[in-house]
Scaffold this active site. Structure first.
Site, short mmCIF file in Angstrom:
data_model
loop_
_atom_site.label_atom_id
_atom_site.label_comp_id
_atom_site.label_asym_id
_atom_site.label_seq_id
_atom_site.Cartn_x
_atom_site.Cartn_y
_atom_site.Cartn_z
N LYS A 111 0.81 -1.22 0.00
CA LYS A 111 0.00 0.00 0.00
C LYS A 111 0.84 1.27 0.00
O LYS A 111 0.34 2.34 -0.34
CB LYS A 111 -0.97 0.00 1.19
CG LYS A 111 -1.99 -1.11 1.06
CD LYS A 111 -3.32 -0.80 1.69
CE LYS A 111 -4.31 -1.87 1.25
NZ LYS A 111 -5.64 -1.71 1.73
N LYS A 192 -5.36 -10.04 -6.24
CA LYS A 192 -6.61 -10.29 -5.51
C LYS A 192 -7.66 -9.24 -5.87
O LYS A 192 -7.31 -8.10 -6.20
CB LYS A 192 -6.38 -10.33 -3.99
CG LYS A 192 -6.40 -9.00 -3.30
CD LYS A 192 -6.49 -9.16 -1.80
CE LYS A 192 -6.62 -7.78 -1.17
NZ LYS A 192 -7.87 -7.48 -0.51
N LYS A 195 -10.85 -3.63 -3.20
CA LYS A 195 -11.66 -2.41 -3.22
C LYS A 195 -10.89 -1.28 -3.89
O LYS A 195 -11.47 -0.41 -4.53
CB LYS A 195 -11.96 -1.98 -1.79
CG LYS A 195 -13.00 -2.81 -1.10
CD LYS A 195 -13.40 -2.06 0.17
CE LYS A 195 -14.21 -2.94 1.09
NZ LYS A 195 -13.82 -2.78 2.48
P1 ATP Z 1 -8.24 -3.34 -0.24
O1 ATP Z 1 -7.97 -4.50 -1.15
O2 ATP Z 1 -8.51 -2.07 -0.93
O3 ATP Z 1 -7.25 -3.25 0.87
P2 ATP Z 1 -10.17 -5.05 0.74
O4 ATP Z 1 -10.97 -5.40 -0.46
O5 ATP Z 1 -9.11 -6.01 1.21
O6 ATP Z 1 -9.59 -3.65 0.52
P3 ATP Z 1 -11.08 -4.93 3.51
O7 ATP Z 1 -12.11 -4.12 4.16
O8 ATP Z 1 -9.69 -4.59 3.84
O9 ATP Z 1 -11.22 -4.81 1.94
O10 ATP Z 1 -11.37 -6.48 3.78
C1 ATP Z 1 -12.50 -6.99 4.44
C2 ATP Z 1 -12.42 -8.51 4.53
O11 ATP Z 1 -12.48 -9.06 3.21
C3 ATP Z 1 -11.12 -9.04 5.14
O12 ATP Z 1 -11.39 -10.17 5.96
C4 ATP Z 1 -10.31 -9.46 3.95
O13 ATP Z 1 -9.37 -10.48 4.25
C5 ATP Z 1 -11.39 -9.97 3.02
N1 ATP Z 1 -11.01 -9.89 1.61
C6 ATP Z 1 -10.59 -8.79 0.96
N2 ATP Z 1 -10.35 -9.04 -0.33
C7 ATP Z 1 -10.62 -10.36 -0.50
C8 ATP Z 1 -10.56 -11.23 -1.64
N3 ATP Z 1 -10.18 -10.80 -2.81
N4 ATP Z 1 -10.90 -12.53 -1.45
C9 ATP Z 1 -11.31 -12.98 -0.25
N5 ATP Z 1 -11.38 -12.21 0.85
C10 ATP Z 1 -11.04 -10.91 0.75
#
Ligand code: ATP
Ligand code: LTN
Length: 327
Positions: A111, A192, A195
């Site tokens: 990040k 992955k 968001k």
């Molecule tokens: P960013 O990728 O922008 O950091 P994020 O999509 O990871 O955001 P978070 O709010 O940080 O969003 O994550 C919320 C939950 O979703 C956490 O438990 C995280 O591990 C899970 N998660 C995030 N992305 C994935 C994914 N691609 N597949 C499965 N689980 C995910």
């Protein structure tokens, strides 16, 4: 009763990676365990946020928590910024954590890459996360795969504190699903689903319309073959779509392979659109009703009261152990 804690950041829209890897699984614990699910708004400001969007996303996430089936009479739903014990324990834990261990965090490295200035908050983010978990004597933390390293750090901090000051914290265990713990981007199966990826067809958000869902799935990357086969190494795009199909429909990977034998990617994707749309449709209609009912704020208020009560007890225990004067 065993305790469960997890959190999601109110940054941008919730996508099916968040849903499959984390939020959908939260619902499975609510009948047998004492669950705390947090909207981690303090974490979200480690990167710049538009105040109006942050406000909207926070209430939207609370409504989504309820729309996916979390029942506020069974679980505690709350906003992190409304419970000051989180920031307070985070400071105490920062003074018991080392820059060496924070330097190793891969999420921080990713990040901060390419950024001119990086906040101290982004650096200490995992310690705030450890505080979230440790404040509730948490036994289990359901998360996606990307949070594994942060939870290992949380366990290290707890074990170290217990050694130094005597038994204080419960050492939590991460619960990472066998399938769906890392849903990949639809446009690039080596990354992955995230968001922070701004390309709209890299992900499917829980509130996407059926036509947007169709577009994103039909455009998703596969490979030059035509066989529907689960092989993450050689067929990462197709395997990712199969995991989405499997986790949202309940059909096993073997059954998906047999069902689409000889049919090609077009037919498979078309059915996947149906699977995703029908999994999200009930969530979307419940979401609209919840927003209109005006109950979100009441649920969050009650949740914060309960979270304060539980976490205060643990914070006071920690302060005593450290040697602070308490009246
Ligand atoms: P960013 O990728 O922008 O950091 P994020 O999509 O990871 O955001 P978070 O709010 O940080 O969003 O994550 C919320 C939950 O979703 C956490 O438990 C995280 O591990 C899970 N998660 C995030 N992305 C994935 C994914 N691609 N597949 C499965 N689980 C995910
Ligand atoms: N860092 C997590 C969000 C998070 C969290 C938590 C998850 C903050 N505090 C406590 C589980 C337990 C993320 O999803 N990026």
């Amino acid at each position: 009763m065993k305790r469960v804690f997890s959190g999601v950041q109110p940054t941008s829209q919730v996508h099916i990676g968040n849903y499959i890897g984390a939020i959908k699984r939260f619902v499975e614990f609510q009948n047998d365990m004492d669950c705390f699910f947090c909207i981690v708004d303090l974490h979200s400001i480690t990167l710049p946020q538009d105040p109006k969007k942050l406000y909207e996303n926070s209430l939207q996430l609370a409504a989504l928590y309820m729309a996916v089936g979390l029942d506020p009479s069974k679980v505690t739903l709350f906003l992190q910024s409304q419970v000051p014990t989180h920031s307070e324990l985070a400071w105490l834990l920062q003074c018991n954590s080392y820059t060496g261990e924070l330097n190793r965090m891969t999420q921080f490295k990713e990040k901060s890459q390419g950024k001119e200035s990086i906040t101290a908050g982004l650096y200490t983010y995992p310690v705030l996360m450890a505080a979230d978990v440790l404040l509730y004597d948490t036994n289990y933390v359901p998360v996606g795969n990307d949070q594994k390293q942060h939870l290992e750090l949380c366990r290290d901090i707890a074990i170290r504190f217990n050694k130094k000051y005597g038994e204080t914290f419960v050492v939590p265990e991460p619960l990472i699903g066998k399938f769906g713990a890392r849903i990949m981007s639809l446009d690039d199966a080596s990354k992955k689903m995230s968001k922070s990826n701004e390309y709209e067809h890299s992900k499917i958000n829980l509130l996407d319309t059926p036509s947007k869902i169709k577009k994103s799935i039909m455009k998703s990357v596969t490979d030059s073959e035509s066989e529907i086969r689960f092989d993450v190494e050689n067929k990462p795009g197709v395997s990712n779509l199969m995991v989405i199909y499997n986790t949202l429909s309940g059909m096993s990977l073997d059954d998906i392979e047999s069902k689409y034998k000889g049919l090609g990617y077009g037919a498979f994707k078309k059915d996947l659109v149906e699977v995703v749309v029908s999994a999200l449709e009930p969530i979307q209609s419940k979401y609209e009703k919840i927003l209109k009912s005006g109950e979100v704020e009441k649920v969050l208020k009650e949740g914060a009261e309960k979270a304060k009560e539980v976490s205060n007890g643990i914070l006071n225990k920690v302060k005593k152990k450290i040697g602070f004067v308490m009246f």
